[in-house]
Enzyme design. Structure first.
Site, PDB file in Angstrom:
ATOM      1  N   SER A   1       3.020 -17.758  23.906  1.00  0.00           N
ATOM      2  CA  SER A   1       3.243 -17.513  25.331  1.00  0.00           C
ATOM      3  C   SER A   1       3.552 -18.786  26.105  1.00  0.00           C
ATOM      4  O   SER A   1       4.219 -18.739  27.144  1.00  0.00           O
ATOM      5  CB  SER A   1       2.013 -16.831  25.936  1.00  0.00           C
ATOM      6  OG  SER A   1       0.842 -17.606  25.711  1.00  0.00           O
TER       7      SER A   1
ATOM      8  N   ASP B   1      -5.084 -17.329  35.415  1.00  0.00           N
ATOM      9  CA  ASP B   1      -5.846 -17.038  34.200  1.00  0.00           C
ATOM     10  C   ASP B   1      -6.510 -18.286  33.623  1.00  0.00           C
ATOM     11  O   ASP B   1      -7.329 -18.198  32.711  1.00  0.00           O
ATOM     12  CB  ASP B   1      -4.963 -16.366  33.139  1.00  0.00           C
ATOM     13  CG  ASP B   1      -3.789 -17.235  32.667  1.00  0.00           C
ATOM     14  OD1 ASP B   1      -3.727 -18.429  33.021  1.00  0.00           O
ATOM     15  OD2 ASP B   1      -2.926 -16.708  31.944  1.00  0.00           O
TER      16      ASP B   1
ATOM     17  N   HIS C   1      -2.489 -20.519  31.171  1.00  0.00           N
ATOM     18  CA  HIS C   1      -1.059 -20.790  31.137  1.00  0.00           C
ATOM     19  C   HIS C   1      -0.632 -21.667  32.314  1.00  0.00           C
ATOM     20  O   HIS C   1      -1.110 -21.470  33.432  1.00  0.00           O
ATOM     21  CB  HIS C   1      -0.277 -19.469  31.158  1.00  0.00           C
ATOM     22  CG  HIS C   1      -0.532 -18.616  29.974  1.00  0.00           C
ATOM     23  ND1 HIS C   1      -1.518 -17.645  29.959  1.00  0.00           N
ATOM     24  CD2 HIS C   1       0.045 -18.595  28.748  1.00  0.00           C
ATOM     25  CE1 HIS C   1      -1.535 -17.052  28.780  1.00  0.00           C
ATOM     26  NE2 HIS C   1      -0.597 -17.611  28.029  1.00  0.00           N
TER      27      HIS C   1
END
Length: 213
Positions: A30, A183, A186
């Site tokens: 990701s 979060d 990231h």
């Protein structure tokens, strides 16, 4: 002589016009894919812009898959290395850490990727991931050593820590919070820009090697 010179100029101009850009595939999870960001703000588009702004004739292919481990990345290598790919950026291991995967498993997967790229004649930039301290000092040392040792063994370009730009090279993960999404994992668009500024010069070296400059 006057007739010959225009002919030479024409040939050189034609060769320059038909020169292909260097194609670089970014194999990762990701962090590579650009999770949580508009497409233009992800790692791959920002790095491509940085490279072009710095004179590289390059196309980056986003081969990032959210949630992928190093095992998954290794499994995708064959269809990532399509004939037009000249170079590979490898950023895997974050999800291995989240799952507490044995460092030896990560090492085997990374080595499979480096070996496959070597067989394909593809230049590689390997980017390491920092392991948290909560798994213990032995785990952290073994996991992080995978990257430096394999980079040396295969003679590839190497950046030790994908996230170092977010802590100004320090080790305190809390220092990175200002450059992370909600979060806490990231990077934000600004965080990605900082990462690209750090990795960019080594990626530019990768492009130059792949292009034969």
């Amino acid at each position: 002589m006057r007739k010959i010179l225009p002919g030479i100029v024409f040939i050189l101009s034609a060769q320059m016009a038909t020169a292909e850009p260097v194609t670089v595939a970014a194999l990762g999870d990701s962090l590579t894919q650009g999770y949580g960001l508009p497409q233009a703000d992800g790692f791959v588009p920002q790095l491509e812009r940085w490279l072009r702004d710095n004179g590289a004739d390059v196309v980056l292919v986003n081969a990032g898959v959210s949630g992928d481990t190093s095992v998954g990345g290794a499994a995708r290598l064959d269809w990532t290395l399509t004939p037009e790919v000249d170079a590979l950026i490898v950023t895997l291991g974050g999800n291995d850490l989240l799952r507490g995967i044995d460092p030896s498993v990560t090492r085997t997967s990374l080595e499979k990727i480096l070996s496959g790229a070597e067989d394909a004649g593809v230049e590689v930039l390997l980017i390491g991931m920092p392991a948290p301290a909560n798994f213990g000092a032995d785990y952290k040392a073994a996991f992080e050593a995978n990257y430096s040792e394999l980079a040396e063994a295969y003679g590839v370009l190497f950046v030790p820590n994908f996230l170092s730009a977010l802590t100004d090279g320090g080790t305190d993960p809390s220092a990175a919070r200002a450059f992370l999404q909600e979060d806490g994992i990231h990077p934000s668009a600004e965080g990605v820009a900082r990462i690209v500024d750090t990795i960019g010069p080594v990626a530019l070296e990768l492009v130059e090697k792949a292009g034969g400059d």
